[in-house]
Design a protein around this motif. Structure first.
Motif, PDB file in Angstrom:
ATOM      1  N   UNK A   1       0.806  -1.204   0.000  1.00 17.33           N
ATOM      2  CA  UNK A   1       0.000   0.000   0.000  1.00 17.33           C
ATOM      3  C   UNK A   1       0.850   1.270   0.000  1.00 17.33           C
ATOM      4  N   UNK A   2       2.053   1.173   0.547  1.00 16.51           N
ATOM      5  CA  UNK A   2       2.932   2.347   0.551  1.00 16.51           C
ATOM      6  C   UNK A   2       3.285   2.734  -0.886  1.00 16.51           C
ATOM      7  N   UNK A   3       3.429   1.729  -1.745  1.00 15.70           N
ATOM      8  CA  UNK A   3       3.739   2.035  -3.145  1.00 15.70           C
ATOM      9  C   UNK A   3       2.574   2.751  -3.816  1.00 15.70           C
ATOM     10  N   UNK A   4       1.334   2.344  -3.514  1.00 16.45           N
ATOM     11  CA  UNK A   4       0.178   3.008  -4.128  1.00 16.45           C
ATOM     12  C   UNK A   4       0.013   4.419  -3.572  1.00 16.45           C
ATOM     13  N   UNK A   5       0.338   4.622  -2.299  1.00 16.69           N
ATOM     14  CA  UNK A   5       0.302   5.978  -1.728  1.00 16.69           C
ATOM     15  C   UNK A   5       1.312   6.862  -2.466  1.00 16.69           C
ATOM     16  N   UNK A   6       2.465   6.301  -2.770  1.00 19.67           N
ATOM     17  CA  UNK A   6       3.497   7.020  -3.523  1.00 19.67           C
ATOM     18  C   UNK A   6       2.988   7.376  -4.924  1.00 19.67           C
ATOM     19  N   UNK A   7       2.285   6.443  -5.555  1.00 21.64           N
ATOM     20  CA  UNK A   7       1.714   6.675  -6.889  1.00 21.64           C
ATOM     21  C   UNK A   7       0.649   7.763  -6.824  1.00 21.64           C
ATOM     22  N   UNK A   8      -0.213   7.714  -5.811  1.00 19.74           N
ATOM     23  CA  UNK A   8      -1.274   8.721  -5.675  1.00 19.74           C
ATOM     24  C   UNK A   8      -0.694  10.116  -5.455  1.00 19.74           C
ATOM     25  N   UNK A   9       0.315  10.213  -4.595  1.00 20.66           N
ATOM     26  CA  UNK A   9       0.963  11.512  -4.367  1.00 20.66           C
ATOM     27  C   UNK A   9       1.592  12.040  -5.653  1.00 20.66           C
ATOM     28  N   UNK A  10       2.281  11.164  -6.370  1.00 22.42           N
ATOM     29  CA  UNK A  10       2.907  11.569  -7.631  1.00 22.42           C
ATOM     30  C   UNK A  10       1.852  11.960  -8.660  1.00 22.42           C
ATOM     31  N   UNK A  11       0.732  11.257  -8.677  1.00 24.04           N
ATOM     32  CA  UNK A  11      -0.346  11.574  -9.624  1.00 24.04           C
ATOM     33  C   UNK A  11      -0.890  12.973  -9.360  1.00 24.04           C
ATOM     34  N   UNK A  12      -1.056  13.326  -8.089  1.00 28.47           N
ATOM     35  CA  UNK A  12      -1.530  14.678  -7.771  1.00 28.47           C
ATOM     36  C   UNK A  12      -0.536  15.731  -8.249  1.00 28.47           C
ATOM     37  N   UNK A  13       0.748  15.488  -7.979  1.00 28.27           N
ATOM     38  CA  UNK A  13       1.775  16.446  -8.433  1.00 28.27           C
ATOM     39  C   UNK A  13       1.791  16.549  -9.953  1.00 28.27           C
ATOM     40  N   UNK A  14       1.650  15.397 -10.629  1.00 31.76           N
ATOM     41  CA  UNK A  14       1.675  15.386 -12.085  1.00 31.76           C
ATOM     42  C   UNK A  14       0.434  16.098 -12.642  1.00 31.76           C
ATOM     43  N   UNK A  15      -0.723  15.872 -12.042  1.00 35.96           N
ATOM     44  CA  UNK A  15      -1.940  16.569 -12.468  1.00 35.96           C
ATOM     45  C   UNK A  15      -1.728  18.079 -12.405  1.00 35.96           C
ATOM     46  N   UNK A  16      -1.141  18.539 -11.315  1.00 34.42           N
ATOM     47  CA  UNK A  16      -0.887  19.968 -11.145  1.00 34.42           C
ATOM     48  C   UNK A  16       0.123  20.489 -12.166  1.00 34.42           C
ATOM     49  N   UNK A  17       1.142  19.704 -12.431  1.00 29.80           N
ATOM     50  CA  UNK A  17       2.234  20.162 -13.295  1.00 29.80           C
ATOM     51  C   UNK A  17       1.893  20.101 -14.779  1.00 29.80           C
ATOM     52  N   UNK A  18       1.267  19.003 -15.217  1.00 31.81           N
ATOM     53  CA  UNK A  18       1.060  18.829 -16.660  1.00 31.81           C
ATOM     54  C   UNK A  18      -0.400  18.640 -17.059  1.00 31.81           C
TER      55      UNK A  18
END
Length: 189
Positions: A1-18
């Protein structure tokens, strides 16, 4: 689950950036170091990921507004203004929520989640108004409380689309619009 939390956090940052168009599972796998094969069972495509994030933010917004329901004001108009301020604050503090919830639905699952969120918030508003002894004549068919919420969200969507945030000016206009709509059912004058 820690890996999916990492993916979700990165997805939010990516949504904001691109933005959602350029956000992808392969890009998230590259950024996070989590293999695509580990992401796909949870999120078969980026829209499933967006739906998950949108649901998380809908729950966060609902919790923020539920805390406001405990405020001790006897004037529903003041409460409407405060609720709009809380919602705007949430959106401004969570840019990914703005992208996912104010830009529009990405799938049928998203639309169903939006309808559920609006019904929950409409019931919350109706209960809060009742506790103030206000808006007793507010119709349930069609659900005027939920329509009032949709008016507020429409104003916030406009603000986000034109300014990239929900400004205090947009909050004032949202409050004015919702109060004007609901005022016809206010027996207290």
């Amino acid at each position: 689950m820690a890996r999916m939390a990492k993916v979700l956090e990165a997805a939010e940052r990516m949504l904001e950036a691109v933005g959602p168009e350029k956000t992808s599972i392969p890009a998230l796998a590259e950024v996070t170091g989590v293999p695509r094969a580990a992401i796909y069972p949870f999120f078969p495509d980026k829209y499933a990921l967006f739906s998950h994030l949108a649901l998380m933010h809908m729950e966060g917004l609902t919790k923020a507004l539920a805390h406001l329901a405990e405020e001790t004001t006897r004037d529903w108009r003041v409460w409407v203004e405060a609720a709009i301020g809380v919602a705007a604050g949430y959106y401004n503090a969570h840019p990914a929520a703005s992208i996912l919830l104010l830009r529009g639905s990405f799938s049928d699952t998203d639309r169903a989640a939006h309808e559920s969120k609006n019904a929950t918030l409409g019931a919350l508003f109706r209960a809060r108004a009742a506790s103030m002894g206000a808006l007793a004549a507010l119709p349930t068919t069609p659900d005027a409380a939920t329509i009032g919420l949709e008016i507020a969200f429409a104003c916030m969507k406009h603000g986000y689309a034109t300014e990239g945030r929900v400004s205090p000016e947009i909050c004032r206009e949202a409050s004015r619009a919702v109060i004007a709509y609901l005022a016809s059912w206010d027996e207290q004058g």
